[in-house]
Design an enzyme around this catalytic site. Structure first.
Site, mmCIF file in Angstrom:
data_model
loop_
_atom_site.group_PDB
_atom_site.id
_atom_site.type_symbol
_atom_site.label_atom_id
_atom_site.label_comp_id
_atom_site.label_asym_id
_atom_site.label_seq_id
_atom_site.Cartn_x
_atom_site.Cartn_y
_atom_site.Cartn_z
ATOM 1 C CE LYS A 183 -3.082 3.160 1.392
ATOM 2 N NZ LYS A 183 -2.155 4.263 1.636
ATOM 3 N N GLY A 240 4.150 3.663 11.013
ATOM 4 C CA GLY A 240 3.422 4.932 10.972
ATOM 5 C C GLY A 240 2.928 5.313 12.340
ATOM 6 C CB SER A 241 0.093 7.455 13.314
ATOM 7 O OG SER A 241 -0.980 6.795 12.682
ATOM 8 N N GLY A 244 -3.052 4.786 13.286
ATOM 9 C CA GLY A 244 -3.158 3.943 12.089
ATOM 10 C C GLY A 244 -2.815 2.495 12.396
ATOM 11 N N GLY A 245 -1.698 2.283 13.103
ATOM 12 C CA GLY A 245 -1.240 0.921 13.402
ATOM 13 C C GLY A 245 -2.244 0.168 14.257
ATOM 14 C CD GLU A 264 8.628 1.675 14.039
ATOM 15 O OE1 GLU A 264 8.062 2.543 14.726
ATOM 16 O OE2 GLU A 264 9.401 1.921 13.108
ATOM 17 C CB CYS A 301 9.938 5.784 14.845
ATOM 18 S SG CYS A 301 10.977 4.885 13.744
HETATM 19 P P1 NAP Z 1 -0.179 7.160 9.260
HETATM 20 O O1 NAP Z 1 -1.251 8.179 9.335
HETATM 21 O O2 NAP Z 1 -0.155 6.164 10.336
HETATM 22 O O3 NAP Z 1 -0.310 6.461 7.848
HETATM 23 C C1 NAP Z 1 0.556 5.406 7.450
HETATM 24 C C2 NAP Z 1 -0.133 4.554 6.398
HETATM 25 O O4 NAP Z 1 -1.198 3.843 7.020
HETATM 26 C C3 NAP Z 1 -0.754 5.343 5.277
HETATM 27 O O5 NAP Z 1 -0.597 4.613 4.078
HETATM 28 C C4 NAP Z 1 -2.212 5.419 5.666
HETATM 29 O O6 NAP Z 1 -3.026 5.445 4.540
HETATM 30 C C5 NAP Z 1 -2.435 4.111 6.374
HETATM 31 N N1 NAP Z 1 -3.493 4.176 7.389
HETATM 32 C C6 NAP Z 1 -3.537 5.033 8.435
HETATM 33 N N2 NAP Z 1 -4.623 4.788 9.183
HETATM 34 C C7 NAP Z 1 -5.272 3.749 8.601
HETATM 35 C C8 NAP Z 1 -6.450 3.024 8.904
HETATM 36 N N3 NAP Z 1 -7.201 3.321 9.953
HETATM 37 N N4 NAP Z 1 -6.813 2.021 8.080
HETATM 38 C C9 NAP Z 1 -6.075 1.723 6.991
HETATM 39 N N5 NAP Z 1 -4.954 2.375 6.651
HETATM 40 C C10 NAP Z 1 -4.540 3.368 7.438
HETATM 41 O O7 NAP Z 1 1.266 7.798 9.234
HETATM 42 P P2 NAP Z 1 1.835 9.046 8.434
HETATM 43 O O8 NAP Z 1 0.859 9.555 7.442
HETATM 44 O O9 NAP Z 1 3.154 8.618 7.935
HETATM 45 O O10 NAP Z 1 2.111 10.133 9.551
HETATM 46 C C11 NAP Z 1 1.149 10.526 10.506
HETATM 47 C C12 NAP Z 1 1.708 10.388 11.902
HETATM 48 O O11 NAP Z 1 2.335 9.103 12.065
HETATM 49 C C13 NAP Z 1 2.808 11.346 12.256
HETATM 50 O O12 NAP Z 1 2.342 12.567 12.708
HETATM 51 C C14 NAP Z 1 3.561 10.570 13.311
HETATM 52 O O13 NAP Z 1 2.980 10.758 14.578
HETATM 53 C C15 NAP Z 1 3.434 9.154 12.953
HETATM 54 N N6 NAP Z 1 4.593 8.535 12.265
HETATM 55 C C16 NAP Z 1 5.312 7.611 12.899
HETATM 56 C C17 NAP Z 1 6.357 7.000 12.246
HETATM 57 C C18 NAP Z 1 7.178 5.953 12.874
HETATM 58 O O14 NAP Z 1 8.300 5.789 12.465
HETATM 59 N N7 NAP Z 1 6.645 5.197 13.770
HETATM 60 C C19 NAP Z 1 6.657 7.316 10.938
HETATM 61 C C20 NAP Z 1 5.887 8.244 10.295
HETATM 62 C C21 NAP Z 1 4.843 8.835 10.970
HETATM 63 P P3 NAP Z 1 -3.762 6.788 4.094
HETATM 64 O O15 NAP Z 1 -2.742 7.872 4.132
HETATM 65 O O16 NAP Z 1 -4.253 6.415 2.750
HETATM 66 O O17 NAP Z 1 -4.829 7.026 5.095
#
Ligand code: NAP
Length: 520
Positions: A183, A240-241, A244-245, A264, A301
């Site tokens: 994805k 990611g977040s 989301g995770g 993660e 992260c």
């Molecule tokens: P994200 O919002 O968690 O998104 C990551 C991926 O997961 C995207 O492809 C998103 O798709 C998908 N996704 C998110 N929620 C979902 C759900 N409920 N169902 C299905 N798919 C879902 O992360 P991000 O856009 O990279 O950044 C947002 C926040 O994540 C940051 O502000 C930060 O706090 C955190 N982050 C953490 C790390 C880490 O290393 N752990 C890295 C980057 C970001 P869509 O965009 O299509 O919704």
């Protein structure tokens, strides 16, 4: 390379849907062409079914064949040239120098997996010879790790190469013998298409079955949801977040057949600085810590978001304050991450943290200014929100009253990816209990260093107890990441000719095996 904005269903490019989106340039906040087609549910279905069909063949390829395939992916990425980096810099706002380093990291990571595959012993071959004279007779038992099935992978926004299309999750799944439906992260769709095309070229070059790899694009969570819910998907990897995770983890557990989710989700990576070391090295720690907090505009992260110190430590805090005031502003990756950082600053203030210093004023586009906060141990112990990750260049100093409160702070921590302790030999000897507590909380303990900079190596652990990840038994960086996509299978009383080579009596692959209770 001309971008099409289409999905890859195996080697076929597909654009059945009407929903489209474009990437944004973080420096100016403007749109970047072309538009990308969001995958429809039927395209996700097609990609997963093709991945399942390909799995039947791909999962049976030899380690050597898969190692050559991985190396071909590395070559194809290199051959994309600097056009890849230029597109990536436009989509992410990350400097070219950083992206050049990240491409090298991505390629070296692929080579590490290829070499590890060739070594072969990762399959954990175990043999218990039979004993017909025993009552009851003991059977011939042989076990090894086998691939799980098609894996759904979600890429991260903050590592557009090393944790994205050909990043550690995809490569470790392919190395383990699993096919992948990826994805794409909507923050860098052009970069994703380019790297996906490199993987598809490598598939063709190495004659891998069509569907070994697919890329589905999406800016709405529906694409990701249909991937997680698809009955033929066997595991999910996500970076990611927390939001989301956790949502994906819950969705996977509600399936008729729940599947493992390796999410993660980031952490705050507490740093404990002990009293003696502050007498000796306050200046260098203050300088290096601010560098670690602001590296990559804090979008790692492993960013150190909490600094626990004994007492007021006025000299150290004023050094940190000065270094923060000198720190440059930087670009956040996306408009959402930009607004989350600014909202998070207000949230920290409302939860009892004081702003001690700000870096240079934010500029155009998705720019932010680094922030230094402080709070007391008492407030930290009473307010769980102070421990939550604020993704970006910020950190919170927590003043503990005394050594006892420092231990209380450590005990209160939830799961994190890392914890760091700065101390002299005497400090470390006097604080063994602190290290014992922290070992329960994290996947990696760092002494007199900084948590940013995650080495890709065999012994690396990039993981940790919940909420840092959804499975504390694993790592998403380093060769051990492969085991996430495999399960043990036992062969009982099998004729030698029908056994996989790894378990044949003559050990034709020359593997290190655990035979009758001993490594051979
Ligand atoms: P994200 O919002 O968690 O998104 C990551 C991926 O997961 C995207 O492809 C998103 O798709 C998908 N996704 C998110 N929620 C979902 C759900 N409920 N169902 C299905 N798919 C879902 O992360 P991000 O856009 O990279 O950044 C947002 C926040 O994540 C940051 O502000 C930060 O706090 C955190 N982050 C953490 C790390 C880490 O290393 N752990 C890295 C980057 C970001 P869509 O965009 O299509 O919704």
């Amino acid at each position: 390379m001309k971008l099409t904005g289409k999905n890859f269903i195996g080697k076929k490019q597909s654009s059945q849907g009407t929903a489209k989106y474009v990437a944004s340039n973080p420096a100016a906040g403007t749109a970047i062409e072309p538009a990308f087609f969001e995958a429809t549910t039927s395209e996700v279905d097609e990609a997963v079914l093709l991945a399942a069909k390909a799995f039947a063949i791909y999962s049976r390829t030899s380690a050597d064949v898969r190692a050559r395939f991985l190396e071909a992916i590395a070559e194809e990425i290199q051959q994309l040239g600097d056009v890849l980096l230029e597109r990536c810099a436009k989509e992410t706002g990350l400097p070219l120098a950083r992206l050049t380093g990240e491409r090298a990291r991505t390629i070296n990571q692929i080579k590490l997996f290829a070499n590890y595959l060739r070594d072969g012993s990762w399959v954990d071959a175990r043999i218990d010879h039979p004993d017909a004279s025993r009552v009851p007779p003991k059977p011939d038992l042989r076990s090894m790790l086998v691939p799980l099935g098609p894996v759904g992978v979600f890429g991260a926004s903050n590592f557009p190469l090393a944790f994205s299309v050909a990043g550690g999750d995809t490569i470790s799944a392919l190395a383990a013998g699993c096919t992948v439906v990826f994805k794409g992260h909507p923050a860098h769709p052009g970069t994703s298409e380019m790297v996906a095309s490199a993987i598809i070229h490598a598939c063709e070059k190495c004659q891998m079955p069509d569907g070994t790899f697919s890329l589905v694009n999406g800016k709405s969570i529906e694409v990701g949801k249909s991937l997680v819910q698809h009955p033929a998907i066997s595991a999910i990897a996500f970076t990611g977040s927390f939001k989301g995770g956790k949502a994906i983890f819950d969705l996977a557990n509600k399936r008729d057949r729940p599947i493992p989710v390796y999410a993660e989700m980031g952490s705050t990576n507490p740093v404990f600085i002990l009293s003696d070391v502050l007498k000796e090295r306050a200046e260098s720690i203050a300088k290096d810590l601010v560098q670690s907090v602001t590296l990559g505009t804090g979008q790692f992260c492993t960013n150190p978001g909490l600094v626990m110190i004994p007492g007021e430590q006025r000299n150290f805090v004023s050094l940190l304050t000065r270094n923060f005031e000198d720190a440059a502003c930087g670009l956040m990756l996306t408009s959402d991450i930009h607004s989350s950082f600014n909202n998070g600053i207000d949230a920290l203030k409302s939860h009892g943290a004081n702003v001690l210093a700000k870096g240079k004023e934010a500029g155009e586009g998705f720019s932010v200014s680094p922030h230094l906060f402080d709070t007391t141990g008492k407030k930290f112990l009473a307010e769980t929100k102070l421990e939550e990750e604020l993704f970006g260049p910020s950190t919170v100093i927590v003043h503990a009253d005394d050594k006892k409160e420092l231990l209380e702070l450590a005990k209160k921590l939830t799961g994190h990816l890392t914890a760091t302790v700065h101390g002299t030999e005497t400090d470390l000897r006097d604080n063994e209990e602190l290290l014992t507590i922290l070992a329960q909380k994290v996947g990696r303990l760092v002494i007199n260093g900084y948590p940013t900079g995650v080495e890709v190596a065999h012994a690396m652990v990039h993981g940790g107890p919940y909420p840092a990840t959804t499975d504390s038994r694993t790592t998403s960086v380093g060769s051990n990441a492969m085991t996430r996509f495999a399960r043990p299978l036992c062969f009982q009383n099998f004729p030698d000719a029908l056994l996989p080579d790894a378990l044949k009596e003559s050990n034709p692959l020359g593997l290190r095996r655990f035979v009758d209770g001993k490594f051979v």
